[in-house]
Design an enzyme around this catalytic site. Structure first.
Site, PDB file in Angstrom:
ATOM      1  N   LYS A  48    -104.341  65.375  38.999  1.00 48.47           N
ATOM      2  CA  LYS A  48    -103.316  66.410  39.095  1.00 48.47           C
ATOM      3  C   LYS A  48    -103.963  67.791  39.323  1.00 48.47           C
ATOM      4  CE  LYS A  48    -101.167  62.663  38.048  1.00 48.47           C
ATOM      5  NZ  LYS A  48    -100.739  62.292  36.697  1.00 48.47           N
TER       6      LYS A  48
ATOM      7  N   TYR B 184     -96.328  60.580  28.977  1.00 52.56           N
ATOM      8  CA  TYR B 184     -96.527  59.926  30.279  1.00 52.56           C
ATOM      9  C   TYR B 184     -96.243  58.429  30.119  1.00 52.56           C
ATOM     10  CZ  TYR B 184     -98.910  58.471  34.555  1.00 52.56           C
ATOM     11  OH  TYR B 184     -99.207  57.921  35.775  1.00 52.56           O
TER      12      TYR B 184
ATOM     13  N   ASP C  61    -103.124  65.323  25.559  1.00 51.76           N
ATOM     14  CA  ASP C  61    -103.082  65.133  27.019  1.00 51.76           C
ATOM     15  C   ASP C  61    -102.771  66.507  27.615  1.00 51.76           C
ATOM     16  OD1 ASP C  61    -102.438  64.643  29.667  1.00 51.76           O
ATOM     17  OD2 ASP C  61    -101.367  62.774  29.258  1.00 51.76           O
TER      18      ASP C  61
ATOM     19  N   ARG D  32    -123.157  53.980  36.103  1.00 51.76           N
ATOM     20  CA  ARG D  32    -122.105  53.763  35.101  1.00 51.76           C
ATOM     21  C   ARG D  32    -122.419  54.528  33.812  1.00 51.76           C
ATOM     22  NH1 ARG D  32    -122.089  49.729  31.601  1.00 51.76           N
ATOM     23  NH2 ARG D  32    -123.122  48.249  32.972  1.00 51.76           N
TER      24      ARG D  32
END
Ligand SMILES: *Cc1c(COP(=O)(O)O)cnc(C)c1O
Length: 393
Positions: free
Chosen positions: A208, A111, A183, A58
């Site tokens: 994407k 988005y 973004d 992590r």
């Protein structure tokens, strides 16, 4: 040969740091949750930061580190922070950079979930937000308040394809003591590098373009400087929205072909946009490469290509949109974008359906708007597919 002097296509394949004692040609998957300390002192040094050895996945992992350094290199930033998804990147940014009483300005046509989570959830913790058409610099200027701490831009915007002037945004944000966050999902670092235009942090849904094969969900933040990178990493680690090593391996593999995938798809996108613009059943087409796009000139200046995303409106509105969705045979009816396969979707009933309908219309997302993500299939097949689909309307 210094790696940093290489061109972007070479860096997609060779940038990214990893220790390689066995000389493997690719980055191995370190599928391990934890890492062995040599002794008690070594463990203590790893925790104090004196030694940069791995502790726990992590917090850090060699496969993930290779991807983080790779994308940071492509974006020209100081530090990459990989996350489990694009939305994990969004929430890490909101959580690390906004506090109770702070205000954020963002693009109206952002988005969908990035806006929904801010308006419905971060607002519960006292974070204020204003959504404006950021392709209009005056509208951004007017939205600043004394407590504005973040300007959060998506350009080209989703799904209206409006372009925002990033240099102007950086100047405005910094003048007001705010950070500019971008973004960059719709462009990838191959087509647009916001940090070079003055942004403080950039992020991706690597689901994407960067991965590009519709088989992984993943996110990445890149900070311009080390101090901001440290702050964001510490938030990601505490929230526990880390990436998995297998995800990282898949994205590293995907990034290698990012350049050639985009080149091929955007060549087709231009031809498809021209085909749609000339089609009698199409009311309008928004593609940054078309002269008719209102910010065509700005796209030329701040992007290295016009991308592979097209949005268009059908004269027949909602019903015509539905017929087209049900009539295409090659394009896949699915949300997401930026993969090798061509996708088609209807934002009003799909990706932006949770937005309040009035805000949706104000953001330019009409009932009949169709979003089309061009893949790398043969261009003649894609046009034939659209032609037969449009004929059924
Ligand atoms: C998909 C997407 C996101 C969210 O990313 P996930 O990987 O789905 O969590 C954020 N911004 C844009 C522009 C996107 O297309």
């Amino acid at each position: 040969m210094k790696k940093k002097n290489l061109g972007i296509n070479s860096r997609m394949i060779h940038a990214g740091e990893f220790e390689n004692p066995l000389g493997s040609a690719t980055v191995p998957i370190y599928q391990s949750s934890t890492f062995i300390f040599e002794n008690a002192d070594h463990g203590a040094r790893c925790f104090s930061g004196e030694d940069d050895g791995y502790i726990y996945t992590r917090i850090g992992n060699p496969t993930i580190h290779a991807l983080e350094t790779l994308v940071a290199d492509l974006e020209g930033g100081a530090e990459g922070i990989a996350t489990s998804s694009g939305m994990a990147a969004v929430n890490t940014l909101y959580m690390a950079l906004l506090s109770k009483g702070d205000h954020m300005i963002s693009s109206a046509a952002v988005y969908g979930p990035s806006r929904v989570v801010m308006e419905q959830h971060w607002s519960r913790f006292g974070v204020e937000s204003t959504y404006v058409n950021t392709s209009d610099v005056e509208a951004i200027k007017a939205a600043f308040k004394p407590n504005t701490r973040m300007l959060y831009i998506e350009t080209p915007a989703n799904p209206t394809m409006e372009i925002t002037d990033l240099k102007a945004c950086a100047a405005l944000a910094h003048e007001h003591g705010a950070l500019l966050v971008v973004d960059n999902t719709f462009s990838s670092p191959y087509l647009q590098r916001p940090l070079e235009l003055g942004a403080d942090a950039v992020f991706h849904s690597m689901t994407k373009f960067l991965n590009g094969h519709a088989d992984i969900v993943a996110g990445m933040i890149v900070a311009k400087d080390k101090a901001l990178g440290k702050k964001l990493r510490s938030m990601m680690v505490t929230m526990g929205c880390n990436m998995d090593p297998h995800q990282a391996f898949m994205v590293i593999r995907g990034v290698k072909t990012l350049g050639i995938r985009i080149e091929r798809a955007q060549q087709s996108a231009m031809k498809i946009a021209q085909f749609l613009e000339a089609h009698p059943k199409v009311e309008w087409v928004k593609y940054p490469g078309l002269e008719s796009h209102p910010q065509h000139q700005l796209a030329k200046e701040q992007m290295f290509g016009f991308g592979t995303m097209i949005s268009f409106g059908l004269k027949g509105g909602f019903e015509a949109g539905k017929i087209l969705m049900n009539s295409v045979e090659l394009a896949i009816l699915a949300v997401s974008l930026g993969g090798v396969e061509t996708l088609i979707q209807h934002p009003a009933s799909m990706t932006h359906s949770k937005m309040n309908p009035e805000d949706r219309l104000k953001a330019g997302i009409t009932e009949g708007l169709v979003r089309y993500s061009v893949g790398i299939e043969d261009i003649d097949d894609l046009i034939e597919d659209l032609e037969q689909g449009l004929a059924k309307i």
